[in-house]
Design an enzyme around this catalytic site. Structure first.
Site, PDB file in Angstrom:
ATOM      1  N   ARG A  33       0.822  -1.224   0.000  1.00 32.02           N
ATOM      2  CA  ARG A  33       0.000   0.000   0.000  1.00 32.02           C
ATOM      3  C   ARG A  33       0.853   1.271   0.000  1.00 32.02           C
ATOM      4  O   ARG A  33       0.498   2.286   0.623  1.00 32.02           O
ATOM      5  CB  ARG A  33      -0.934   0.040   1.225  1.00 32.02           C
ATOM      6  CG  ARG A  33      -1.888  -1.099   1.324  1.00 32.02           C
ATOM      7  CD  ARG A  33      -2.927  -1.065   0.213  1.00 32.02           C
ATOM      8  NE  ARG A  33      -4.027  -1.950   0.503  1.00 32.02           N
ATOM      9  CZ  ARG A  33      -4.037  -3.260   0.251  1.00 32.02           C
ATOM     10  NH1 ARG A  33      -2.999  -3.833  -0.343  1.00 32.02           N
ATOM     11  NH2 ARG A  33      -5.095  -3.979   0.551  1.00 32.02           N
ATOM     12  N   CYS A  52     -10.567  -0.388   3.658  1.00 27.22           N
ATOM     13  CA  CYS A  52      -9.940  -0.500   4.978  1.00 27.22           C
ATOM     14  C   CYS A  52      -9.420   0.861   5.425  1.00 27.22           C
ATOM     15  O   CYS A  52      -8.831   1.600   4.647  1.00 27.22           O
ATOM     16  CB  CYS A  52      -8.802  -1.515   4.945  1.00 27.22           C
ATOM     17  SG  CYS A  52      -9.420  -3.204   4.900  1.00 27.22           S
TER      18      CYS A  52
HETATM   19  N1  EPU Z   1     -11.001 -10.579  10.794  1.00 25.90           N
HETATM   20  C1  EPU Z   1     -11.745 -10.626  11.942  1.00 25.90           C
HETATM   21  N2  EPU Z   1     -12.714  -9.690  12.124  1.00 25.90           N
HETATM   22  C2  EPU Z   1     -12.961  -8.704  11.227  1.00 25.90           C
HETATM   23  C3  EPU Z   1     -12.191  -8.659  10.045  1.00 25.90           C
HETATM   24  C4  EPU Z   1     -11.217  -9.621   9.855  1.00 25.90           C
HETATM   25  O1  EPU Z   1     -11.520 -11.483  12.786  1.00 25.90           O
HETATM   26  O2  EPU Z   1     -13.850  -7.888  11.473  1.00 25.90           O
HETATM   27  C5  EPU Z   1      -9.993 -11.622  10.561  1.00 25.90           C
HETATM   28  C6  EPU Z   1     -10.414 -12.524   9.409  1.00 25.90           C
HETATM   29  O3  EPU Z   1     -11.225 -13.569   9.860  1.00 25.90           O
HETATM   30  C7  EPU Z   1      -9.075 -13.018   8.894  1.00 25.90           C
HETATM   31  C8  EPU Z   1      -8.143 -11.835   9.167  1.00 25.90           C
HETATM   32  O4  EPU Z   1      -8.779 -11.035  10.152  1.00 25.90           O
HETATM   33  O5  EPU Z   1      -8.635 -14.123   9.626  1.00 25.90           O
HETATM   34  C9  EPU Z   1      -7.835 -11.032   7.921  1.00 25.90           C
HETATM   35  O6  EPU Z   1      -9.046 -10.540   7.362  1.00 25.90           O
HETATM   36  P1  EPU Z   1      -9.280 -10.348   5.795  1.00 25.90           P
HETATM   37  O7  EPU Z   1      -9.007 -11.627   5.093  1.00 25.90           O
HETATM   38  O8  EPU Z   1     -10.594  -9.677   5.611  1.00 25.90           O
HETATM   39  O9  EPU Z   1      -8.122  -9.424   5.355  1.00 25.90           O
HETATM   40  P2  EPU Z   1      -7.642  -8.042   5.890  1.00 25.90           P
HETATM   41  O10 EPU Z   1      -6.214  -8.206   6.275  1.00 25.90           O
HETATM   42  O11 EPU Z   1      -8.560  -7.486   6.913  1.00 25.90           O
HETATM   43  C10 EPU Z   1      -6.744  -7.241   3.591  1.00 25.90           C
HETATM   44  C11 EPU Z   1      -6.710  -5.913   2.904  1.00 25.90           C
HETATM   45  C12 EPU Z   1      -7.981  -5.693   2.111  1.00 25.90           C
HETATM   46  C13 EPU Z   1      -8.149  -6.810   1.104  1.00 25.90           C
HETATM   47  C14 EPU Z   1      -8.192  -8.146   1.851  1.00 25.90           C
HETATM   48  C15 EPU Z   1      -8.221  -9.335   0.909  1.00 25.90           C
HETATM   49  C16 EPU Z   1      -5.447  -4.291   4.195  1.00 25.90           C
HETATM   50  C17 EPU Z   1      -5.505  -3.190   5.202  1.00 25.90           C
HETATM   51  N3  EPU Z   1      -6.610  -4.870   3.907  1.00 25.90           N
HETATM   52  O12 EPU Z   1      -7.773  -7.170   4.566  1.00 25.90           O
HETATM   53  O13 EPU Z   1      -7.854  -4.459   1.420  1.00 25.90           O
HETATM   54  O14 EPU Z   1      -9.330  -6.639   0.363  1.00 25.90           O
HETATM   55  O15 EPU Z   1      -6.981  -8.278   2.648  1.00 25.90           O
HETATM   56  O16 EPU Z   1      -6.979  -9.548   0.324  1.00 25.90           O
HETATM   57  O17 EPU Z   1      -4.388  -4.581   3.673  1.00 25.90           O
HETATM   58  C18 EPU Z   1      -8.262  -2.099   1.335  1.00 25.90           C
HETATM   59  O18 EPU Z   1      -7.116  -1.990   0.898  1.00 25.90           O
HETATM   60  O19 EPU Z   1      -8.993  -1.109   1.503  1.00 25.90           O
HETATM   61  C19 EPU Z   1      -8.751  -3.431   1.679  1.00 25.90           C
HETATM   62  C20 EPU Z   1      -9.962  -3.609   2.144  1.00 25.90           C
END
Ligand code: EPU
Length: 302
Positions: free
Chosen positions: A177, A226
């Site tokens: 990012r 995010c």
């Molecule tokens: N989780 C929770 N509770 C929540 C959200 C997530 O427990 O409310 C847990 C999920 O169960 C999972 C872990 O946290 O085990 C990671 O969650 P997720 O797979 O949704 O990925 P993330 O790290 O929260 C990142 C990117 C997203 C992207 C997704 C999919 C960042 C800040 N976020 O989210 O990007 O869509 O992976 O690859 O890097 C963005 O850039 O705006 C964005 C949303």
């Protein structure tokens, strides 16, 4: 900020710039938050150096707007004007495995168009709102891919030199990012080199990513994706969730019930509401986990 000097306004027309006075930026951002200013729509990249000369000479500060999907804009009358590229037609031209894409192109439509021409690689970003330029400047990524991996050349307006420059992919650093572009450089066009893949196969990847996104993110609601970057080796969303903060609200700014790193505008949230919520959540995470979360969303607050 309003530009009223008729001499300046007359010059805009010569420069192929369309002035939209008093635009409410809430209407141009996915969060639905943002005050009022003049919007300058740029029909011709090549006119940018002259336009910037004119703005500089008249002490008119500016900001560059892409698709407005990763942006939190301040409230009220804003102290700068906003520049935005007009999307040309066509905005994507293919040449073998190379896609020549205008920065104003819609990211999702570009991915679908390339897929229909058997060019893949970008499936992870399907469903991410915004322009290709916006995705490029922040190195948008999801599901294990990032746009920077496919960049071979970028045409941009350099804030420092006030000139249009062309950079090869290996002259740009793409990190999580983050890119080596300056915050006020303006992306104009990009050449992506995409791997050949049959459309049916790409479509399958697109369906899987769409499904994952639908099941974990609040897609129908006003958000900027995010809010925080994930700290190394951890998930901001999981930490916020573990603290029981889903549903926490300041006015209509609310931590999503579906994904705790998405903060939604549940009605008439102001930037002040959203910024207060962000500061509150950051402080609580800091207290419990000793981690200072960094904004992923870009904030234009005065
Ligand atoms: N989780 C929770 N509770 C929540 C959200 C997530 O427990 O409310 C847990 C999920 O169960 C999972 C872990 O946290 O085990 C990671 O969650 P997720 O797979 O949704 O990925 P993330 O790290 O929260 C990142 C990117 C997203 C992207 C997704 C999919 C960042 C800040 N976020 O989210 O990007 O869509 O992976 O690859 O890097 C963005 O850039 O705006 C964005 C949303």
């Amino acid at each position: 900020m309003r530009i009223r000097d008729p001499k300046i306004v007359a010059k805009f027309a010569e420069m192929h710039v369309d002035l939209r006075p008093g635009k409410v930026l809430a209407d141009l951002t996915s969060l639905g938050i943002g005050g009022t200013t003049d919007l300058l729509r740029i029909k011709n990249h090549e006119g940018l150096p002259d336009l910037l000369k004119l703005l500089d000479a008249n002490h008119i500060p500016h900001k560059f707007l892409g698709g407005g999907s990763n942006l939190l804009v301040g409230d009220g009358e804003l102290p700068w004007v906003v520049l935005q590229l007009v999307r040309p037609e066509p905005d994507v031209v293919l040449d073998g495995n190379f896609a020549h894409v205008d920065a104003a192109a819609d990211l999702g439509r570009m991915i679908t168009f390339c897929a229909k021409n058997d060019l893949g690689g970008m499936e992870g970003l399907i469903g991410v709102p915004g322009t290709v330029g916006g995705a490029l400047r922040m190195n948008a990524g999801a599901y294990g891919m990032q746009i920077g991996s496919y960049v071979r050349e970028v045409k941009l307006f350099r804030a420092a030199s006030r000139k249009i420059e062309v950079l090869r992919g290996n002259q740009i650093s793409f990190e999580y990012r983050h890119t080596s572009f300056a915050p006020d450089d303006m992306m104009l066009a990009v050449i992506l080199e995409l791997p050949s893949k049959p459309y049916k196969e790409i479509l399958q990847g697109i369906r899987i990513c769409n499904e994952k996104r639908r099941s974990s993110q609040p897609l129908g609601q006003k958000s900027a994706g995010c809010i925080f970057k994930n700290p190394p080796g951890a998930s901001a969303g999981r930490m916020i969730d573990e603290l029981g903060l889903k549903g926490l609200s300041v006015g209509d700014a609310r931590v999503s019930d579906r994904h705790a790193n998405f903060f939604v505008n549940a009605g008439q949230a102001s930037a002040k509401d959203m910024l207060t919520l962000i500061a509150d959540v950051r402080e609580r995470v800091q207290k419990t986990y000793g981690v200072s979360l960094e904004n992923e969303v870009v904030v234009w607050n005065a």
